[in-house]
Design a protein around this motif. Structure first.
Motif, PDB file in Angstrom:
ATOM      1  N   TYR A   1      47.583  46.580  29.227  1.00  0.00           N
ATOM      2  CA  TYR A   1      46.713  45.505  28.753  1.00  0.00           C
ATOM      3  C   TYR A   1      45.291  45.666  29.283  1.00  0.00           C
ATOM      4  N   VAL A   2      45.158  45.877  30.587  1.00  0.00           N
ATOM      5  CA  VAL A   2      43.833  45.938  31.205  1.00  0.00           C
ATOM      6  C   VAL A   2      43.001  47.063  30.615  1.00  0.00           C
ATOM      7  N   VAL A   3      43.564  48.250  30.515  1.00  0.00           N
ATOM      8  CA  VAL A   3      42.807  49.408  30.039  1.00  0.00           C
ATOM      9  C   VAL A   3      42.327  49.203  28.607  1.00  0.00           C
ATOM     10  N   ASN A   4      43.152  48.570  27.782  1.00  0.00           N
ATOM     11  CA  ASN A   4      42.800  48.415  26.372  1.00  0.00           C
ATOM     12  C   ASN A   4      42.032  47.140  26.059  1.00  0.00           C
ATOM     13  N   ALA A   5      42.117  46.153  26.935  1.00  0.00           N
ATOM     14  CA  ALA A   5      41.425  44.880  26.678  1.00  0.00           C
ATOM     15  C   ALA A   5      40.109  44.760  27.428  1.00  0.00           C
ATOM     16  N   ALA A   6      39.880  45.615  28.420  1.00  0.00           N
ATOM     17  CA  ALA A   6      38.702  45.476  29.277  1.00  0.00           C
ATOM     18  C   ALA A   6      37.387  45.568  28.505  1.00  0.00           C
ATOM     19  N   SER A   7      37.371  46.290  27.400  1.00  0.00           N
ATOM     20  CA  SER A   7      36.139  46.442  26.618  1.00  0.00           C
ATOM     21  C   SER A   7      35.617  45.120  26.085  1.00  0.00           C
ATOM     22  N   HIS A   8      36.493  44.115  25.996  1.00  0.00           N
ATOM     23  CA  HIS A   8      36.112  42.839  25.400  1.00  0.00           C
ATOM     24  C   HIS A   8      36.029  41.699  26.418  1.00  0.00           C
ATOM     25  N   HIS A   9      36.087  42.018  27.710  1.00  0.00           N
ATOM     26  CA  HIS A   9      36.115  40.961  28.719  1.00  0.00           C
ATOM     27  C   HIS A   9      35.255  41.320  29.928  1.00  0.00           C
ATOM     28  N   GLY A  10      34.677  40.290  30.545  1.00  0.00           N
ATOM     29  CA  GLY A  10      33.896  40.498  31.758  1.00  0.00           C
ATOM     30  C   GLY A  10      34.752  40.563  33.003  1.00  0.00           C
ATOM     31  N   ARG A  11      35.920  39.942  32.953  1.00  0.00           N
ATOM     32  CA  ARG A  11      36.829  39.927  34.103  1.00  0.00           C
ATOM     33  C   ARG A  11      38.249  39.764  33.580  1.00  0.00           C
ATOM     34  N   ILE A  12      39.219  40.407  34.236  1.00  0.00           N
ATOM     35  CA  ILE A  12      40.632  40.264  33.878  1.00  0.00           C
ATOM     36  C   ILE A  12      41.431  40.000  35.152  1.00  0.00           C
ATOM     37  N   LEU A  13      42.195  38.931  35.141  1.00  0.00           N
ATOM     38  CA  LEU A  13      43.100  38.603  36.244  1.00  0.00           C
ATOM     39  C   LEU A  13      44.519  39.019  35.877  1.00  0.00           C
ATOM     40  N   VAL A  14      45.154  39.782  36.756  1.00  0.00           N
ATOM     41  CA  VAL A  14      46.583  40.084  36.618  1.00  0.00           C
ATOM     42  C   VAL A  14      47.311  39.211  37.633  1.00  0.00           C
ATOM     43  N   LEU A  15      48.094  38.278  37.143  1.00  0.00           N
ATOM     44  CA  LEU A  15      48.758  37.294  38.000  1.00  0.00           C
ATOM     45  C   LEU A  15      50.254  37.558  38.039  1.00  0.00           C
ATOM     46  N   ASN A  16      50.821  37.586  39.249  1.00  0.00           N
ATOM     47  CA  ASN A  16      52.268  37.735  39.399  1.00  0.00           C
ATOM     48  C   ASN A  16      52.715  37.090  40.703  1.00  0.00           C
ATOM     49  N   ARG A  17      53.989  37.200  40.981  1.00  0.00           N
ATOM     50  CA  ARG A  17      54.570  36.528  42.148  1.00  0.00           C
ATOM     51  C   ARG A  17      53.988  37.038  43.465  1.00  0.00           C
ATOM     52  N   GLU A  18      53.509  38.290  43.452  1.00  0.00           N
ATOM     53  CA  GLU A  18      53.013  38.886  44.690  1.00  0.00           C
ATOM     54  C   GLU A  18      51.673  38.290  45.122  1.00  0.00           C
ATOM     55  N   ASN A  19      50.790  38.002  44.165  1.00  0.00           N
ATOM     56  CA  ASN A  19      49.444  37.549  44.532  1.00  0.00           C
ATOM     57  C   ASN A  19      49.198  36.075  44.250  1.00  0.00           C
ATOM     58  N   ALA A  20      50.229  35.365  43.777  1.00  0.00           N
ATOM     59  CA  ALA A  20      50.034  33.985  43.322  1.00  0.00           C
ATOM     60  C   ALA A  20      49.448  33.087  44.402  1.00  0.00           C
ATOM     61  N   ARG A  21      49.924  33.225  45.636  1.00  0.00           N
ATOM     62  CA  ARG A  21      49.458  32.336  46.709  1.00  0.00           C
ATOM     63  C   ARG A  21      47.987  32.559  47.041  1.00  0.00           C
ATOM     64  N   GLN A  22      47.520  33.796  46.919  1.00  0.00           N
ATOM     65  CA  GLN A  22      46.144  34.113  47.262  1.00  0.00           C
ATOM     66  C   GLN A  22      45.209  34.117  46.051  1.00  0.00           C
ATOM     67  N   SER A  23      45.765  34.100  44.863  1.00  0.00           N
ATOM     68  CA  SER A  23      44.937  34.220  43.662  1.00  0.00           C
ATOM     69  C   SER A  23      43.967  33.057  43.533  1.00  0.00           C
ATOM     70  N   THR A  24      42.748  33.375  43.153  1.00  0.00           N
ATOM     71  CA  THR A  24      41.737  32.332  42.933  1.00  0.00           C
ATOM     72  C   THR A  24      41.841  31.728  41.539  1.00  0.00           C
ATOM     73  N   GLY A  25      42.677  32.314  40.677  1.00  0.00           N
ATOM     74  CA  GLY A  25      42.929  31.706  39.382  1.00  0.00           C
ATOM     75  C   GLY A  25      42.098  32.277  38.251  1.00  0.00           C
ATOM     76  N   HIS A  26      42.593  32.012  37.048  1.00  0.00           N
ATOM     77  CA  HIS A  26      41.961  32.496  35.817  1.00  0.00           C
ATOM     78  C   HIS A  26      40.508  32.042  35.698  1.00  0.00           C
ATOM     79  N   GLY A  27      40.248  30.781  35.983  1.00  0.00           N
ATOM     80  CA  GLY A  27      38.945  30.210  35.655  1.00  0.00           C
ATOM     81  C   GLY A  27      37.924  30.180  36.757  1.00  0.00           C
ATOM     82  N   SER A  28      38.123  30.959  37.821  1.00  0.00           N
ATOM     83  CA  SER A  28      37.222  30.884  38.980  1.00  0.00           C
ATOM     84  C   SER A  28      36.357  32.138  39.109  1.00  0.00           C
ATOM     85  N   PRO A  29      35.091  32.078  38.689  1.00  0.00           N
ATOM     86  CA  PRO A  29      34.173  33.196  38.958  1.00  0.00           C
ATOM     87  C   PRO A  29      33.880  33.264  40.449  1.00  0.00           C
ATOM     88  N   LEU A  30      33.732  34.464  40.981  1.00  0.00           N
ATOM     89  CA  LEU A  30      33.502  34.642  42.414  1.00  0.00           C
ATOM     90  C   LEU A  30      32.150  35.323  42.651  1.00  0.00           C
TER      91      LEU A  30
END
Length: 656
Positions: free
Chosen positions: A441-470
């Protein structure tokens, strides 16, 4: 009549005329009107370029960074007063935290970048470039602050964060700013600017506030200015086409609302952590800031076999969302910013519902806690579009509020295509525990997006979320999202600086950049450089040491000490057919021997060896070879430590 104020030309003033009224989003009570009539826009821009710009451009990066850090600390101590005002925009405590403390956090983050820049007003970028065979003609790139003013036209949804995420960057670069917040929430921006000006931390002219929009702001912009715009894509395109911007080639960065997509991976079926993460994230993005975020999820792209599961689970999750007065602890979603915005939202939902079905919420039934219909309250709305390849409205129409649409895909290729049909987004996310799916997904969708979040059980606790620019990541996106780029750490700062390629001799470029360039003339010294104090050391200061001959015994002893018995060091009978001619000294022995030659043994100003960089073993050193070292000061990097008793820092040495 109460009016919002402007801070321009070194004073607080109010515009003339009635202006645009703003109302409490919760009670409908009148707050203030905003008018820009009577403002001398050319004088305001000139004042910024001169009064503020001249001071900022002379400051070093460390001075600018410490200034911004001081401002962040000052505002943080006064944050509670901004929360009280923010409630009037319809924002809950959590919503306001994003805007208020997120804005202050941007100041802190950008201030910390001072450590990555030299303690001088300009920046030397990249490596030197040799333009001649003899190394006597070369080039290096430098970046200097633009001699203009940054004009920031901001949206209504983040009246504090929207200002500070931009200003922190232009101040670090050495540029002043003129900020134009949207009239409907300008009163909150004004409250923060009141405190900023009262702090006296920024030099006068570094920040001016025009509380509202003015049609002639671009009429006198100049080529050294920088313009940023946050808002609708349609408005941004009109502004970007202004004749003066084209004539003067003024940089224009647009960050537009986009139809951001979140994809549920095929592996994320009900019962998996990823399915629950998708539902929780969707609920959050629909309800936080009442859905008024340029990064909110507008399209939920899910496997067709899971459409019903997602619809039911999301509905149950949204049932738990309490709506009402954002001051109440039990309320989870506040109001839209205004009744007018609610009317716009209803029209957009009506457009979407011509082909999509509303499967959750409506505009007629609403249980409000602690408030009434005078506020701009709406229900979360979820639509379902079963034919997203045929019905294109869902990829073209944005309902800027607590609204999102579910749509199906058959395989990952379809999911990627649907995401791309938004024609450019600020952010996308994919929720999957499959790294294979994530990569595809990332490799093929990156051309159309400024940022891509991959969310899963491993990073959920630390993830800043879909809608949070940093602050340290780029914020922007291609196509509909504006084609611009904000923040991004060092990248963002460079947008407000001019890159210039400097050509000349190594000696000249050493003096210009403050970095010793190879083949530059040495500044021979009589004392060992380690005897000099920090303030006396200059790039180019150089010492040639005495000599040392490497012996067989040196090499054998070093092999026994380190257990490095590589054949070229210890077995001279095995050299036939190799690149080595004789017994070869260890590379690390050469370094150690070099240190013995150039280190000054007595106690002095030097505290410690910080480490080695750019260490390369380019040719072998054999037994009976004689070596010496030339030690030249390459660069000085000041320590940014307020408690330091004496000037100090890191000295980089060029060792030959």
């Amino acid at each position: 009549m109460n009016k919002t104020q402007h801070y321009v030309l070194g004073k607080w003033i109010t515009g003339t005329g009635e202006g645009i009224p703003s109302f409490d989003a919760v009670t409908g009570e009148f707050i203030a009107s905003t008018t820009v009539e009577g403002l001398d826009i050319p004088a305001i821009l000139h004042y910024g370029r001169t009064k503020g710009g001249e001071k900022l451009r002379k400051m070093t990066f460390q001075e600018r960074g410490n200034m911004i850090k001081s401002l962040a600390m000052y505002l943080t101590k006064r944050k509670e007063q901004f929360y009280e005002i923010s409630y009037r925009t319809g924002a809950t405590r959590v919503d306001s935290w994003i805007d208020i403390e997120g804005g202050f956090g941007n100041l802190f983050a950008n201030a910390s970048l001072r450590k990555l820049f030299p303690n001088q007003p300009f920046h030397v970028e990249g490596d030197p470039i040799d333009l001649s065979k003899g190394g006597r003609f070369m080039a290096h790139h430098i970046l200097v602050p633009k001699k203009g003013v940054a004009i920031h036209i901001n949206a209504f949804n983040f009246p504090i964060w929207g200002m500070l995420e931009k200003c922190a960057v232009n101040w670090m670069a050495g540029m002043p700013a003129v900020v134009l917040p949207a009239p409907v929430t300008a009163y909150l921006t004004e409250a923060v600017v009141q405190e900023i000006i009262a702090s006296n931390i920024l030099p006068e002219g570094a920040l001016q506030l025009i509380s509202g929009t003015t049609k002639n702001i671009f009429d006198t912009v100049e080529s050294q200015d920088v313009i940023t715009f946050t808002g609708s894509a349609a408005t941004g395109r009109l502004l970007k086409a202004h004749p003066r911007i084209i004539q003067e080639s003024v940089p224009f960065t647009m960050e537009a609302d986009s139809l951001n997509a979140s994809i549920l991976g095929e592996d994320a079926v009900p019962g998996t952590p990823e399915f629950d993460l998708f539902i929780n994230q969707a609920k959050s993005e629909i309800t936080v800031k009442c859905g008024q975020k340029c990064t909110a999820i507008r399209r939920m792209i899910v496997p067709e076999k899971l459409m019903d599961d997602v619809q039911i689970a999301l509905g149950k999750s949204l049932d738990k969302v309490t709506i009402g007065d954002p001051r109440l602890k039990e309320v989870r979603m506040g109001a839209l910013v205004s009744k007018a915005q609610a009317d716009v939202l209803k029209n957009r939902v009506n457009e979407l519902s011509k082909t999509a079905s509303i499967v959750y919420g409506d505009f007629d039934t609403l249980n409000i806690i602690g408030a009434n219909e005078k506020g701009a309250f709406v229900s979360p709305i979820v639509l379902r579009e079963d034919k997203p390849f045929q019905n294109l409205s869902v990829h073209e129409t944005e309902a800027f509020g607590p609204v999102s649409t579910i749509m199906p895909y058959k395989n990952l290729d379809e999911a990627i295509e649907l995401a791309q049909m938004g024609k450019g987004s600020l952010v996308s996310s994919i929720v999957t525990n499959s790294d294979e799916i994530a990569k595809e997904y990332v490799v093929n969708a990156a051309s159309h997006h400024g940022r891509i979040l991959v969310l899963n059980r491993e990073n959920a606790r630390q993830s800043t979320g879909h809608g949070s620019p940093l602050p340290l990541l780029v914020h922007g996106g291609p196509g509909r999202a504006g084609g611009g780029e904000e923040m991004g750490g060092i990248r963002g700062i460079k947008h407000y600086m001019q890159r210039c390629a400097i050509q000349g001799s190594p000696t000249t470029l050493t003096e210009i950049t403050g970095i010793y360039q190879p083949n530059s003339a040495y500044k021979e010294i009589t004392r060992h450089p380690f005897q000099y104090h920090w303030e006396d050391i200059q790039p180019g200061m150089s010492l040639k040491t005495h000599k040392r001959t490497v012996t067989d015994t040196d090499i054998i002893n070093f092999a026994n000490l380190t257990w490095d018995h590589f054949y070229a060091h210890t077995d001279i009978t095995s050299l036939d057919g190799s690149i080595f001619e004789k017994r070869t000294a260890h590379g690390y022995f050469i370094l150690a021997a070099a240190a013995g030659l150039f280190v000054y043994p007595n106690k002095g100003p030097v505290a410690a060896n910080y480490g080695l960089e750019e260490c390369r073993f380019l040719r072998p050193i054999y037994h009976n070879d004689t070596i010496y070292v030339r030690l030249t000061c390459k660069q000085k990097i000041e320590r940014d430590v307020a408690s330091a008793e004496h000037p100090s820092g890191i000295v980089k040495w060029f060792v030959e």
